[in-house]
Design a protein around this motif. Structure first.
Motif, PDB file in Angstrom:
ATOM      1  N   ASP A   1      43.847  81.128 -14.314  1.00 44.35           N
ATOM      2  CA  ASP A   1      43.897  79.713 -13.963  1.00 44.35           C
ATOM      3  C   ASP A   1      45.311  79.298 -13.574  1.00 44.35           C
ATOM      4  O   ASP A   1      45.739  78.173 -13.780  1.00 44.35           O
ATOM      5  CB  ASP A   1      43.390  78.834 -15.100  1.00 44.35           C
ATOM      6  N   GLY A   2      46.066  80.223 -13.020  1.00 42.32           N
ATOM      7  CA  GLY A   2      47.418  79.910 -12.594  1.00 42.32           C
ATOM      8  C   GLY A   2      48.437  80.763 -13.312  1.00 42.32           C
ATOM      9  O   GLY A   2      48.174  81.350 -14.355  1.00 42.32           O
TER      10      GLY A   2
ATOM     11  N   ILE B   1      36.544  73.555  -0.005  1.00 43.02           N
ATOM     12  CA  ILE B   1      36.654  73.015  -1.364  1.00 43.02           C
ATOM     13  C   ILE B   1      37.976  72.269  -1.525  1.00 43.02           C
ATOM     14  O   ILE B   1      38.012  71.154  -2.052  1.00 43.02           O
ATOM     15  CB  ILE B   1      36.536  74.146  -2.403  1.00 43.02           C
ATOM     16  N   PHE B   2      39.061  72.899  -1.081  1.00 43.96           N
ATOM     17  CA  PHE B   2      40.375  72.252  -1.216  1.00 43.96           C
ATOM     18  C   PHE B   2      40.406  70.948  -0.431  1.00 43.96           C
ATOM     19  O   PHE B   2      40.863  69.911  -0.940  1.00 43.96           O
ATOM     20  CB  PHE B   2      41.472  73.191  -0.732  1.00 43.96           C
TER      21      PHE B   2
ATOM     22  N   TRP C   1      48.188  76.760  -0.124  1.00 44.61           N
ATOM     23  CA  TRP C   1      48.518  78.189  -0.042  1.00 44.61           C
ATOM     24  C   TRP C   1      48.211  78.900  -1.346  1.00 44.61           C
ATOM     25  O   TRP C   1      47.657  80.000  -1.354  1.00 44.61           O
ATOM     26  CB  TRP C   1      49.989  78.328   0.320  1.00 44.61           C
ATOM     27  N   LEU C   2      48.542  78.278  -2.456  1.00 41.40           N
ATOM     28  CA  LEU C   2      48.269  78.889  -3.765  1.00 41.40           C
ATOM     29  C   LEU C   2      46.781  78.926  -4.069  1.00 41.40           C
ATOM     30  O   LEU C   2      46.275  79.891  -4.653  1.00 41.40           O
ATOM     31  CB  LEU C   2      48.993  78.108  -4.865  1.00 41.40           C
ATOM     32  N   PHE C   3      46.075  77.874  -3.674  1.00 40.76           N
ATOM     33  CA  PHE C   3      44.641  77.818  -3.973  1.00 40.76           C
ATOM     34  C   PHE C   3      43.888  78.935  -3.266  1.00 40.76           C
ATOM     35  O   PHE C   3      42.969  79.546  -3.842  1.00 40.76           O
ATOM     36  CB  PHE C   3      44.081  76.460  -3.556  1.00 40.76           C
TER      37      PHE C   3
ATOM     38  N   ALA D   1      54.291  79.222 -10.579  1.00 38.09           N
ATOM     39  CA  ALA D   1      54.593  77.789 -10.530  1.00 38.09           C
ATOM     40  C   ALA D   1      56.057  77.559 -10.215  1.00 38.09           C
ATOM     41  O   ALA D   1      56.419  76.612  -9.520  1.00 38.09           O
ATOM     42  CB  ALA D   1      54.221  77.131 -11.856  1.00 38.09           C
ATOM     43  N   VAL D   2      56.930  78.429 -10.733  1.00 43.18           N
ATOM     44  CA  VAL D   2      58.360  78.272 -10.485  1.00 43.18           C
ATOM     45  C   VAL D   2      58.729  78.754  -9.092  1.00 43.18           C
ATOM     46  O   VAL D   2      59.406  78.057  -8.326  1.00 43.18           O
ATOM     47  CB  VAL D   2      59.175  79.034 -11.549  1.00 43.18           C
TER      48      VAL D   2
END
Length: 455
Positions: A291-292, A126-127, A278-280, A297-298
């Motif tokens: 959703d995150g 998907i990514f 990596w995050l996905f 994010a930081v």
């Protein structure tokens, strides 16, 4: 009787049967192209530059404050470079925001992650499919901007030689190749912004900041380029290649800053894409509300990119002769003298005077900043230069005065301040009528990485 509660099923992984990447890519590409805003952007990218170049090239007033804007009447290749300058500042950051900044967040808004996982059965595929689809659309948009602007310029003005940033003439074939190379070079910072868009889309989910992140980052880099930063910091920003392509239009070409800018942009593209991937893969797709994370994010987004910036600054500072602003008195004098010599020959041809070479002119320039009250280095509009040259068989030394405005990125505009018959008026009287005076205003660029020396 004891009831047994079944644990929620884990999302399908690549361990089971998965849809090939080719089919997943085609599916994602069709999804992108079915959006009305993406279609509108593609149409605008392939039409708007042609309309702009065609209309402006026929106007009496030209965008002379932009690089190559003053030459749009003279050659069709100048219009494409004017569009390139605008695209790097505004168009490409906005396009990457709309395409890459929303490619993952759209699934969060629509709540379709579970359906997509069931259909494709592999977060990795998907990514990859989404990243490749967004890259395809972005390349299509860049190709539209380049092809439409160049084609319109050639049709309206003609395939004529182009005057470079140091006044030398590029033959039509050389101009075409150099303009194409300039557009290719800006793909690197475009990919960096697209990767930042992917990272924001994965990390911030439904938040509109994910969509706006590439544009915000690009705006911050534009503001930074207007500040008197050290050369190492300036070149370490991933957007420098948006202006570094100007070095292709000098002789010899100022390749050092451009190559550094391209490499830095590609590093940012790789690192930001790797972080997004990596995050996905660590997203909890079984939780519809996940959703995150702002903290993630930081810690995983901002901190690694800030570290990359710091490391890049250090490497550039050590590996190159970059010092301070990179704008030195000697560099400016040599650049102005070279540009004046080239354009003096153009004026000589306009006036049908005997031909003269740059070697015969022996052009030199003497510059000072602020009337000698300021240090003779750095950007500013207080530079004043006197250009001197010799004509064969003439004992008197010719002199012309220029007031120069140097921007922090090394670009400068030299405004003629007399004598009138040389550079004091924007027109010259030729045997065939009035014509634009090539010595009235000169565009130029200082090589920020050149070894500074006096003279």
């Amino acid at each position: 009787m004891t009831a047994t509660i079944a644990a929620p099923a884990a999302p399908p992984t690549a361990a089971g049967y998965g849809v090939p990447v080719r089919r997943a890519y085609r599916f994602e590409l069709v999804k992108l192209l079915s959006q009305w805003r993406v279609r509108l952007l593609i149409l605008a990218a392939w039409v708007a530059p042609a309309v702009f170049v065609g209309v402006v090239s026929q106007q009496d007033s030209l965008p002379s404050d932009t690089v190559f804007g003053r030459w749009m009447h003279a050659t069709g290749w100048a219009g494409s470079l004017v569009v390139l300058g605008f695209a790097g500042t505004w168009a490409l950051p906005l396009l990457t925001s709309v395409v890459a900044g929303d490619v993952f967040a759209a699934e969060d808004r629509l709540g379709t992650w579970r359906h997509l996982l069931v259909a494709i059965r592999s977060p990795r595929r998907i990514f990859l499919a989404k990243a490749l689809a967004s890259l395809t659309v972005i390349l299509l948009l860049v190709a539209g901007l380049a092809c439409a602007s160049a084609a319109a310029g050639i049709v309206v003005v003609g395939n004529r030689p182009l005057v470079g940033l140091d006044g030398h003439l590029l033959a039509s074939a050389n101009a075409a190749g150099t303009v194409l190379l300039a557009w290719i070079c800006v793909l690197a910072p475009t990919l960096a912004l697209a990767a930042i868009g992917l990272l924001g889309s994965v990390t911030l989910g439904r938040s509109p900041m994910g969509l706006l992140l590439p544009a915000v980052v690009a705006l911050a880099m534009q503001v930074a380029q207007m500040l008197p930063l050290p050369v190492a910091v300036r070149l370490a920003l991933p957007g420098y290649a948006f202006i570094g392509w100007r070095g292709l239009f000098t002789s010899p070409a100022q390749l050092g800053p451009l190559l550094v800018g391209v490499v830095v942009s590609l590093l940012w593209a790789v690192v930001a894409t790797g972080l997004a991937y990596w995050l996905f893969l660590r997203r909890d797709f079984t939780n519809a509300t996940d959703d995150g994370s702002g903290r993630r994010a930081v810690t995983v987004g901002v901190v690694p990119l800030a570290a990359l910036l710091a490391i890049t600054v250090g490497v550039i500072a050590v590996a190159t002769p970059a010092t301070s602003s990179g704008i030195e008195q000697g560099k400016l004098q040599r650049s102005l003298a070279t540009g004046f010599a080239h354009l003096y020959r153009v004026q000589t041809q306009q006036l049908h005077r005997p031909a003269v070479t740059e070697a015969q002119l022996q052009t030199s320039a003497t510059c000072d900043k602020g009337g000698g009250l300021e240090e003779n280095s750095g950007p500013g509009n207080g530079w004043r230069c006197v250009v001197s040259w010799h004509l064969p068989g003439v004992d008197a030394v010719g002199q012309a005065i220029y007031q120069i405005d140097v921007t922090p990125d090394g670009r400068y505009v030299a405004d003629g301040d007399g004598p009138q018959e040389v550079n004091g008026y924007f027109l010259v009287r030729t045997p065939t009528g009035d014509a634009p005076n090539p010595l009235w205003q000169l565009d130029g660029a200082v090589d920020l990485l050149a070894t500074p020396r006096k003279g």
